[in-house]
Design a protein around this motif. Structure first.
Motif, PDB file in Angstrom:
ATOM      1  N   VAL A  69       7.895   4.720   5.490  1.00 23.75           N
ATOM      2  CA  VAL A  69       9.062   5.137   4.718  1.00 23.75           C
ATOM      3  C   VAL A  69       8.556   5.887   3.487  1.00 23.75           C
ATOM      4  N   VAL A  70       9.472   6.408   2.702  1.00 17.80           N
ATOM      5  CA  VAL A  70       9.119   7.189   1.513  1.00 17.80           C
ATOM      6  C   VAL A  70       9.171   6.285   0.283  1.00 17.80           C
ATOM      7  N   THR A  71       8.234   6.481  -0.639  1.00 18.18           N
ATOM      8  CA  THR A  71       8.185   5.661  -1.846  1.00 18.18           C
ATOM      9  C   THR A  71       9.369   5.980  -2.769  1.00 18.18           C
ATOM     10  N   ASP A  72       9.690   5.030  -3.635  1.00 18.50           N
ATOM     11  CA  ASP A  72      10.796   5.215  -4.585  1.00 18.50           C
ATOM     12  C   ASP A  72      10.533   6.399  -5.517  1.00 18.50           C
ATOM     13  N   LYS A  73       9.277   6.585  -5.903  1.00 22.08           N
ATOM     14  CA  LYS A  73       8.932   7.695  -6.800  1.00 22.08           C
ATOM     15  C   LYS A  73       9.253   9.042  -6.153  1.00 22.08           C
ATOM     16  N   SER A  74       8.952   9.186  -4.869  1.00 19.94           N
ATOM     17  CA  SER A  74       9.231  10.440  -4.160  1.00 19.94           C
ATOM     18  C   SER A  74      10.729  10.680  -4.027  1.00 19.94           C
ATOM     19  N   TRP A  75      11.492   9.602  -3.768  1.00 17.86           N
ATOM     20  CA  TRP A  75      12.950   9.732  -3.709  1.00 17.86           C
ATOM     21  C   TRP A  75      13.500  10.183  -5.061  1.00 17.86           C
ATOM     22  N   ASN A  76      13.004   9.579  -6.132  1.00 23.97           N
ATOM     23  CA  ASN A  76      13.484   9.935  -7.464  1.00 23.97           C
ATOM     24  C   ASN A  76      13.158  11.381  -7.819  1.00 23.97           C
ATOM     25  N   PHE A 136       0.823  -1.211   0.000  1.00 20.08           N
ATOM     26  CA  PHE A 136       0.000   0.000   0.000  1.00 20.08           C
ATOM     27  C   PHE A 136       0.857   1.261   0.000  1.00 20.08           C
ATOM     28  N   LYS A 137       0.434   2.239  -0.795  1.00 21.38           N
ATOM     29  CA  LYS A 137       1.106   3.539  -0.853  1.00 21.38           C
ATOM     30  C   LYS A 137       0.064   4.640  -0.743  1.00 21.38           C
ATOM     31  N   ILE A 138       0.427   5.715  -0.045  1.00 21.59           N
ATOM     32  CA  ILE A 138      -0.478   6.854   0.073  1.00 21.59           C
ATOM     33  C   ILE A 138       0.315   8.133   0.287  1.00 21.59           C
ATOM     34  N   LEU A 139       0.034   9.123  -0.534  1.00 21.67           N
ATOM     35  CA  LEU A 139       0.616  10.461  -0.408  1.00 21.67           C
ATOM     36  C   LEU A 139       2.145  10.445  -0.353  1.00 21.67           C
ATOM     37  N   GLY A 140       2.762   9.547  -1.128  1.00 22.28           N
ATOM     38  CA  GLY A 140       4.217   9.486  -1.173  1.00 22.28           C
ATOM     39  C   GLY A 140       4.845   8.609  -0.100  1.00 22.28           C
ATOM     40  N   TYR A 141       4.025   8.034   0.782  1.00 21.18           N
ATOM     41  CA  TYR A 141       4.514   7.138   1.835  1.00 21.18           C
ATOM     42  C   TYR A 141       4.175   5.683   1.497  1.00 21.18           C
ATOM     43  N   LYS A 142       4.902   4.776   2.116  1.00 17.14           N
ATOM     44  CA  LYS A 142       4.563   3.365   2.067  1.00 17.14           C
ATOM     45  C   LYS A 142       4.978   2.725   3.388  1.00 17.14           C
ATOM     46  N   ILE A 188      13.735   7.597   7.509  1.00 17.60           N
ATOM     47  CA  ILE A 188      14.506   7.744   6.269  1.00 17.60           C
ATOM     48  C   ILE A 188      15.963   8.135   6.526  1.00 17.60           C
ATOM     49  N   GLN A 189      16.463   7.911   7.706  1.00 20.58           N
ATOM     50  CA  GLN A 189      17.813   8.360   8.038  1.00 20.58           C
ATOM     51  C   GLN A 189      18.886   7.714   7.166  1.00 20.58           C
ATOM     52  N   GLY A 190      18.773   6.407   6.915  1.00 21.85           N
ATOM     53  CA  GLY A 190      19.781   5.709   6.128  1.00 21.85           C
ATOM     54  C   GLY A 190      19.893   6.246   4.712  1.00 21.85           C
ATOM     55  N   LYS A 191      18.757   6.444   4.063  1.00 22.01           N
ATOM     56  CA  LYS A 191      18.772   6.937   2.687  1.00 22.01           C
ATOM     57  C   LYS A 191      19.220   8.391   2.614  1.00 22.01           C
ATOM     58  N   LEU A 192      18.881   9.176   3.624  1.00 21.41           N
ATOM     59  CA  LEU A 192      19.324  10.570   3.647  1.00 21.41           C
ATOM     60  C   LEU A 192      20.841  10.661   3.741  1.00 21.41           C
ATOM     61  N   ASN A 193      21.441   9.781   4.512  1.00 23.62           N
ATOM     62  CA  ASN A 193      22.897   9.760   4.652  1.00 23.62           C
ATOM     63  C   ASN A 193      23.566   9.484   3.304  1.00 23.62           C
TER      64      ASN A 193
END
Length: 295
Positions: free
Chosen positions: A144-151, A122-128, A192-197
């Motif tokens: 966490v944040v969806t791949d689309k939002s990260w991209n 399930f995904k909603i408003l950029g979250y999953k 999202i700390q790991g991906k932000l790093n």
């Protein structure tokens, strides 16, 4: 959307006749069907800022019904999701919501977009949702944040740090802060700390790349490297290197000279540091921190 139900809700709150008359005329604005003007009996004209406002007024009745039944839910405009603790109650809750929308609000549900899903699907408003991956937390999930939002974020940062963009370093930093703060304030609820790093490391190399390309001339590169503490011989060798700019940006020569501390003095702020300031799960006292895991 039924005009009668919507206008009845408006009449119960708004007591100014002129405003109500204008809204009623706007709702009844005719539409062109096969070249002929036809009076609108249902639905709301699209493209106006009034459309989502009226939708929220009508769907506020759904909010009250869900709160009355004690459900946990998220709604944004006409998109909503309801969360239950067990699979056995899903169909019962779904049927009650369907009947409420159909009988009380005369609204239909898009069957293609609707359904019963597990949190990981399930995904909603950029979250999953993903499992917490902690021992003893079986069946619990975290945001966490969806791949689309990260991209989308990475695409925006890449555009600002293009070497060909006609911007000074200070202008780039100012634009980066606008994008970073807007994105992080929206997604501050996610883990999202790991991906932000990882993204911070990539972004700093992009800035080093911009600086290296901005120096342009070989002699200017040599002098600037010496100013940053590099020996004359090494500075000369790196200023004449045949490596591309991106390779130099990731090399020890720039990583150890254009350091995080030096970038910070020029106004750079890492994504992770700002996230730690705004993330509620990292700043709220333990005794006031609400539980945000989904079971």
């Amino acid at each position: 959307m039924d005009h009668g139900i919507l206008l009845q809700l408006l009449y119960s709150r708004v007591k100014y006749p002129l405003t109500l008359r204008l809204i009623r005329k706007w709702l009844r604005a005719p539409i062109v069907v096969e070249g002929r003007l036809v009076k609108r009996r249902k639905g709301v004209p699209q493209g106006s800022p009034l459309s989502p406002l009226l939708s929220n007024i009508l769907l506020h009745e759904l909010d009250k019904e869900l709160q009355k039944q004690g459900h946990r839910y998220v709604r944004y405009a006409d998109d909503f999701s309801v969360y239950t603790k067990s699979k056995s109650t899903v169909r019962k809750v779904g049927n009650s919501i369907y009947l409420f929308l159909k009988n009380r609000l005369t609204l239909s549900i898009n069957r293609e977009k609707s359904g019963i899903r597990k949190p990981v699907d399930f995904k909603i408003l950029g979250y999953k949702f993903v499992p917490t991956y902690q021992k003893g937390d079986k069946g619990k999930y975290q945001l966490v944040v969806t791949d689309k939002s990260w991209n989308n974020l990475k695409r925006s940062l890449k555009s600002i740090t293009k070497k060909t963009a006609p911007s000074t370093f200070d202008e780039r930093i100012a634009k980066l802060k606008e994008v970073q703060r807007g994105w992080l304030n929206y997604f501050r609820m996610g883990n999202i700390q790991g991906k932000l790093n990882e993204l911070d490391s990539w972004l700093r190399n992009r800035l080093r790349y911009c600086i290296w390309e901005d120096w342009k001339k070989l002699e200017r590169k040599r002098k600037n490297l010496i100013r940053l503490g590099v020996s004359s011989g090494l500075a000369y060798a790196w200023s004449r290197t045949r490596l591309g700019g991106w390779a130099v940006a990731q090399s020890p020569i720039l990583v150890t000279t254009i350091t995080l501390e030096r970038l910070a003095k020029r106004g750079y702020e890492s994504l992770l540091n700002y996230y730690k300031q705004v993330a509620p799960q990292l700043n709220e006292p333990l005794y006031t921190r609400p539980v945000r895991t989904v079971v």
